[in-house]
Design a protein around this motif. Structure first.
Motif, short mmCIF file in Angstrom:
data_model
loop_
_atom_site.label_atom_id
_atom_site.label_comp_id
_atom_site.label_asym_id
_atom_site.label_seq_id
_atom_site.Cartn_x
_atom_site.Cartn_y
_atom_site.Cartn_z
N PRO A 135 0.90 -1.51 -0.14
CA PRO A 135 -0.12 0.22 0.06
C PRO A 135 0.79 1.01 -0.09
O PRO A 135 0.05 2.20 0.02
N THR A 136 2.52 1.21 -0.04
CA THR A 136 2.74 2.55 -0.23
C THR A 136 2.97 2.77 -1.41
O THR A 136 2.62 4.26 -1.66
N LEU A 137 2.66 2.94 -2.40
CA LEU A 137 2.37 2.95 -3.80
C LEU A 137 1.87 2.21 -4.72
O LEU A 137 1.90 1.45 -4.76
N ASN A 138 0.78 3.40 -5.32
CA ASN A 138 -0.89 2.54 -6.02
C ASN A 138 -0.20 2.88 -7.41
O ASN A 138 -0.12 4.58 -7.58
N ALA A 139 -0.94 2.02 -8.05
CA ALA A 139 -1.25 2.66 -9.87
C ALA A 139 -2.32 4.11 -9.18
O ALA A 139 -3.33 4.03 -8.85
N GLY A 140 -1.51 4.64 -10.43
CA GLY A 140 -2.00 5.99 -10.50
C GLY A 140 -1.00 7.37 -9.91
O GLY A 140 -1.26 8.13 -9.76
N ASP A 141 -0.25 7.05 -8.73
CA ASP A 141 0.32 7.78 -7.91
C ASP A 141 0.99 8.56 -8.60
O ASP A 141 1.59 7.54 -9.48
N ASP A 142 1.20 9.71 -8.70
CA ASP A 142 2.33 10.64 -8.84
C ASP A 142 3.54 10.49 -7.56
O ASP A 142 3.25 11.19 -6.55
N ILE A 143 5.17 10.45 -8.47
CA ILE A 143 6.09 10.13 -7.51
C ILE A 143 7.33 11.18 -7.57
O ILE A 143 7.34 11.55 -9.10
N LEU A 144 7.63 11.53 -6.96
CA LEU A 144 8.99 12.63 -7.49
C LEU A 144 9.92 11.90 -6.73
O LEU A 144 10.61 11.57 -6.31
N VAL A 145 11.18 11.93 -8.27
CA VAL A 145 12.41 11.19 -8.43
C VAL A 145 13.26 12.02 -8.20
O VAL A 145 13.21 13.37 -9.10
N ASP A 146 14.25 12.54 -7.52
CA ASP A 146 15.57 12.52 -6.87
C ASP A 146 16.29 12.26 -7.82
O ASP A 146 16.74 11.07 -7.37
N LEU A 147 16.71 12.78 -9.29
CA LEU A 147 17.71 12.16 -10.43
C LEU A 147 18.68 11.75 -9.77
O LEU A 147 19.90 11.58 -10.76
N ASN A 175 23.29 -4.32 2.44
CA ASN A 175 24.07 -5.07 3.28
C ASN A 175 25.14 -4.29 2.69
O ASN A 175 25.97 -4.13 2.40
N PRO A 176 25.61 -2.97 4.25
CA PRO A 176 26.53 -2.65 3.84
C PRO A 176 28.43 -2.92 3.67
O PRO A 176 28.69 -2.62 3.70
N ILE A 177 28.12 -4.31 4.57
CA ILE A 177 29.58 -5.21 4.80
C ILE A 177 29.36 -5.73 3.63
O ILE A 177 30.64 -5.49 3.39
N ALA A 178 28.78 -6.88 3.51
CA ALA A 178 28.59 -7.28 2.16
C ALA A 178 28.79 -6.99 0.53
O ALA A 178 29.08 -7.19 -0.57
N ARG A 179 28.36 -5.36 0.64
CA ARG A 179 28.04 -4.58 -0.26
C ARG A 179 26.71 -5.09 -1.08
O ARG A 179 26.93 -5.09 -2.37
N ARG A 180 26.25 -5.71 -0.61
CA ARG A 180 25.09 -6.58 -1.59
C ARG A 180 23.39 -5.73 -1.55
O ARG A 180 23.29 -5.29 -0.26
N VAL A 181 22.73 -5.96 -2.24
CA VAL A 181 21.20 -5.48 -2.03
C VAL A 181 20.22 -6.58 -1.92
O VAL A 181 20.27 -7.43 -2.90
N THR A 182 19.32 -6.09 -1.44
CA THR A 182 17.83 -7.04 -2.15
C THR A 182 16.93 -6.28 -2.28
O THR A 182 16.81 -5.06 -2.12
N VAL A 183 16.20 -6.34 -3.76
CA VAL A 183 15.02 -5.76 -4.18
C VAL A 183 13.66 -5.74 -3.79
O VAL A 183 13.78 -7.39 -3.53
N GLN A 184 13.26 -4.97 -3.23
CA GLN A 184 11.93 -5.67 -2.09
C GLN A 184 10.55 -5.15 -2.76
O GLN A 184 10.05 -3.93 -3.30
N SER A 185 9.26 -5.70 -2.77
CA SER A 185 8.30 -5.61 -3.01
C SER A 185 7.69 -5.11 -1.80
O SER A 185 7.55 -5.94 -1.22
N ASP A 186 6.57 -3.65 -1.32
CA ASP A 186 6.15 -4.02 -0.24
C ASP A 186 5.07 -4.34 0.03
O ASP A 186 4.27 -5.29 1.03
#
Length: 215
Positions: A135-147, A175-186
Motif C-alpha cells: 500500500p505504499t505506492l498505488n497505481a496512479g500515484d505521482d512520485i517525485l524522483v530525485d535523479l 547490506n553495507p558489509i557485503a555491499r549486496r542489495v535486496t530488491v523488495q516489493s512492499d
C-alpha cells in the motif's frame, strides 16, 4: 501536449477529477465560466486573478495558463518540476517510450529545498502503475524522483530502477558489509530479488515524495 491554456485546464480536470462548474465557483464566477472558456473560447484569456487562483489550486506555473514565462520559477516562491510522460511499474515493468519533460507541478521553494538539495532540473515526476508496491505506492500515484540521488549515494529506500528497457519502482535494502542489495516489493504477494550485486542495479533515482488522488 500543446501549451494551450484551454487544453491544460481540460487535461487537469480530467486527470484530477475536477469539474468545470466547481472550478468556476472556486473562482467566484458563474458555474459556466470555465466551460465557456474551454469549449467556446470566451473569455479569450483568463484574467490575471483567475489565472493565479487556478495555478495555485493545481500547483502549476502560471505560464501554462497563459501567464508570462518565468524560467522554471512560478510565482510566490514556487518552483516547477517537469513531469515525464512515462510510467514506472510496480509490477511487470513499464517500457520507456519518451523522456521529454513538461512542466506539471510547482512546489514551495523552501519546502522543496528542505526535502532535497537537488536542483529542480534534476527532479522528475512520473506515474506509478501496478500494485507490487501497495500500500505504499498505488497505481496512479505521482512520485517525485530525485535523479541526483542514485547509485553513488545508494542506501535503504525506494528507488526507480531501469531493467532492460523498462522502469520499475522498488524498495532497496542494502547490506553495507557485503555491499549486496535486496530488491523488495512492499506487497507481500510479489517475490523479492535477494542478494543482488550493485552492478546488477541500474538506479535512476530515489523516490522522495508521492501524491495521490483520494477517492
Amino acid at each position: 501536449m500543446v501549451n494551450d491554456p484551454r487544453l491544460v485546464v481540460e487535461r487537469l480536470c480530467a486527470e484530477r477529477g475536477e469539474d468545470f462548474a466547481g472550478l468556476s465557483r472556486m473562482l467566484g464566477r458563474n458555474p459556466a465560466y470555465i466551460q465557456q472558456f474551454v469549449r467556446r473560447g470566451v473569455p479569450r484569456r483568463l484574467g490575471e486573478e483567475e489565472r493565479r487562483k487556478l495555478a495555485r489550486y493545481f500547483a502549476i506555473p502560471e505560464a501554462l495558463l497563459g501567464g508570462p514565462p518565468e524560467g522554471g520559477r512560478a510565482n510566490d516562491g514556487l518552483i516547477s518540476v517537469d513531469r515525464h510522460p512515462v510510467t514506472v511499474s510496480a509490477g511487470p515493468g513499464a517500457v520507456v517510450t519518451e523522456e521529454l519533460g513538461k512542466p506539471y507541478f510547482a512546489f514551495d521553494e523552501r519546502w522543496l529545498k528542505a526535502l532535497t538539495p537537488t536542483a529542480a532540473a534534476n527532479l522528475s515526476l512520473v506515474r506509478v502503475e501496478g500494485d507490487s508496491m501497495a500500500p505504499t505506492l498505488n497505481a496512479g500515484d505521482d512520485i517525485l524522483v530525485d535523479l541526483g540521488d542514485a547509485a553513488e549515494r545508494l542506501r535503504d529506500g525506494i528507488y526507480v530502477l531501469r531493467i532492460d528497457d523498462a522502469l520499475v519502482v522498488k524498495r532497496l535494502a542494502l547490506n553495507p558489509i557485503a555491499r549486496r542489495v535486496t530488491v523488495q516489493s512492499d506487497n507481500p504477494a510479489y517475490p523479492d530479488w535477494p542478494d543482488c550485486s550493485l552492478g546488477e542495479i541500474n538506479c535512476i533515482g530515489r523516490v522522495i515524495w508521492a501524491g495521490r488522488r483520494i477517492l
